[in-house]
Design an enzyme around this catalytic site. Structure first.
Site, PDB file in Angstrom:
ATOM      1  N   CYS A 305       0.830  -1.219   0.000  1.00  0.00           N
ATOM      2  CA  CYS A 305       0.000   0.000   0.000  1.00  0.00           C
ATOM      3  C   CYS A 305       0.860   1.264   0.000  1.00  0.00           C
ATOM      4  O   CYS A 305       1.913   1.317   0.641  1.00  0.00           O
ATOM      5  CB  CYS A 305      -0.924  -0.004   1.218  1.00  0.00           C
ATOM      6  SG  CYS A 305      -1.983   1.452   1.314  1.00  0.00           S
ATOM      7  N   CYS A 307      -0.422   4.333   0.915  1.00  0.00           N
ATOM      8  CA  CYS A 307      -1.135   5.371   1.669  1.00  0.00           C
ATOM      9  C   CYS A 307      -0.204   6.056   2.670  1.00  0.00           C
ATOM     10  O   CYS A 307       0.908   5.604   2.919  1.00  0.00           O
ATOM     11  CB  CYS A 307      -2.341   4.780   2.399  1.00  0.00           C
ATOM     12  SG  CYS A 307      -1.954   4.023   3.989  1.00  0.00           S
TER      13      CYS A 307
HETATM   14 ZN   LIG Z   1      -2.034   1.776   3.621  1.00  0.00          ZN
END
Ligand SMILES: [Zn+2]
Length: 384
Positions: A305, A307
């Protein structure tokens, strides 16, 4: 060129799945699109910049909640919802129909709905005209027709009444809409689990030539299989060259199935609500950060990920600690991750559709996602 400022461009089809682009006065959003839910005009725990960083291009706000507090008049006086919540991209407001449906004490008749204001206890009268008046004042780019959401399960008579009212109310919404050149009014297909009612409702709404259509009355307890049966049947009844929005859905597997049936837009409180109860999505299924197994875990929530939480280097052990210590940062980081997970999901689906490999992408995603699946210790998170 259309005389309307909003316009849906269908960019690619792969089987029934679609990739498109909807243009509004506040910019475009690409589809399939996931809209994070900002009930009170805020995505819980996230600033607009953080929401933007997840890749979200459009957000949802709730008419019912904003009308009760702070009131649409105040929002309009301060320039409308866009400047008020500091989100300059596209916004969609719901009609309040679903919120009314969720209230314990309400009276619904052909005129509209009456219920008690949960903020100050006063009597509230919500009609199709009033819903549109509020949404015109809030000023979102996409507004929704006031509908009657049939509970689940419902007998056929009740579902038929819901369709009849939804159609009458939609006509009244069209008549009441004062800003049709700035705000796209979408109609909502009801009909519960009765496919012939879904068909009747869709046909009548399509005849009203609205700029977009939604499938409503789902995510009310019918489960994944019924959701798929309703969506697979209803999606092809809606115009090819207009956006199709599946309301209130859902888990990643629900979104992927619905994209496969030809739906374009989604909203759901799941990513933010689950995040606040420590339940986070990974490519290998959902995990609960409060579980003791993450106490010394130095890895991010999901190594794949990008993010702010995962790429920012925050470990599962740190998040485990933050949740146990009841730190606000736990909700911020987990929300950032979960919303990004949903935005990546629709962006990857879109990329696969554009390249004509949606089926293989879906099979690969679901195989990895189901590898661990929902663990028993996650069950409590769903209640959050
Ligand atoms: Zn994340």
């Amino acid at each position: 060129m259309s005389e309307q400022p909003f316009r849906f461009t269908l960019e690619a089809r792969d089987g029934a799945a679609r990739a498109g682009r909807f243009s509004t006065l506040h910019g475009d959003f690409r589809t399939p699109a996931f809209m994070p839910v900002g009930t009170h005009g805020a995505i819980k725990a996230l600033t607009p910049d953080q929401v933007r960083s997840t890749g979200a291009e459009i957000v949802l706000a709730n008419t019912y909640h904003l009308a009760l507090r702070p009131g649409e008049g105040l929002v309009a006086k301060l320039g409308g919802l866009h400047p008020f919540m500091r989100w300059d991209g596209p916004i969609l407001t719901d009609s309040g129909g679903f919120q009314v449906f969720s209230l314990p004490n309400k009276t619904i008749d052909d005129r509209g709905a009456r219920f008690k204001n949960e903020v100050d206890g006063s009597e509230v009268d919500l009609t199709p005209e009033r819903s549109i008046q509020i949404q015109n004042a809030l000023g979102a780019d996409i507004i929704m027709a006031f509908d009657e959401c049939t509970p689940y399960p419902a007998d056929e008579r009740l579902a038929a009444t819901g369709v009849r009212r939804t159609l009458q109310w939609t006509s009244r919404c069209i008549a009441a809409h004062a800003r049709p050149r700035e705000q796209a009014l979408f109609g909502i297909v009801q009909g519960s689990t009765y496919l012939h009612l879904r068909e009747r409702c869709a046909a009548a709404l399509v005849g009203m030539d609205l700029p977009g259509y939604a499938v409503g009355g789902v995510s009310v307890g019918e489960g994944h299989e019924e959701l798929c049966r309703i969506t697979a049947y209803t999606a092809p009844l809606l115009p090819e060259h207009k956006p199709r929005y599946l309301m209130g859905v859902g888990l990643p597997e629900d979104l992927i199935a619905a994209i496969g049936f030809g739906m374009d837009m989604f909203d759901c409180v799941i990513p933010t609500r689950y995040a606040r109860s420590a339940s986070v999505f990974t490519r290998r299924g959902r995990i609960r950060l409060t579980n003791r197994r993450y106490r010394r875990d130095a890895f991010p929530i999901d190594s794949s990920c990008d993010c702010g939480a995962c790429a920012g280097g925050f470990s599962r052990a740190y998040l485990h600690h933050l949740f146990n210590a009841n730190e606000i940062l736990s909700a911020i980081l987990a929300s950032l991750h979960n919303v990004r997970f949903y935005e990546r999901l629709v962006t990857e689906a879109r990329g696969a559709i554009l390249e004509g490999r949606f089926e293989s992408w879906r099979a690969e995603f679901l195989a990895g996602y189901a590898a661990s699946g929902t663990k028993p210790d996650d069950a409590a998170a769903e209640e959050g």
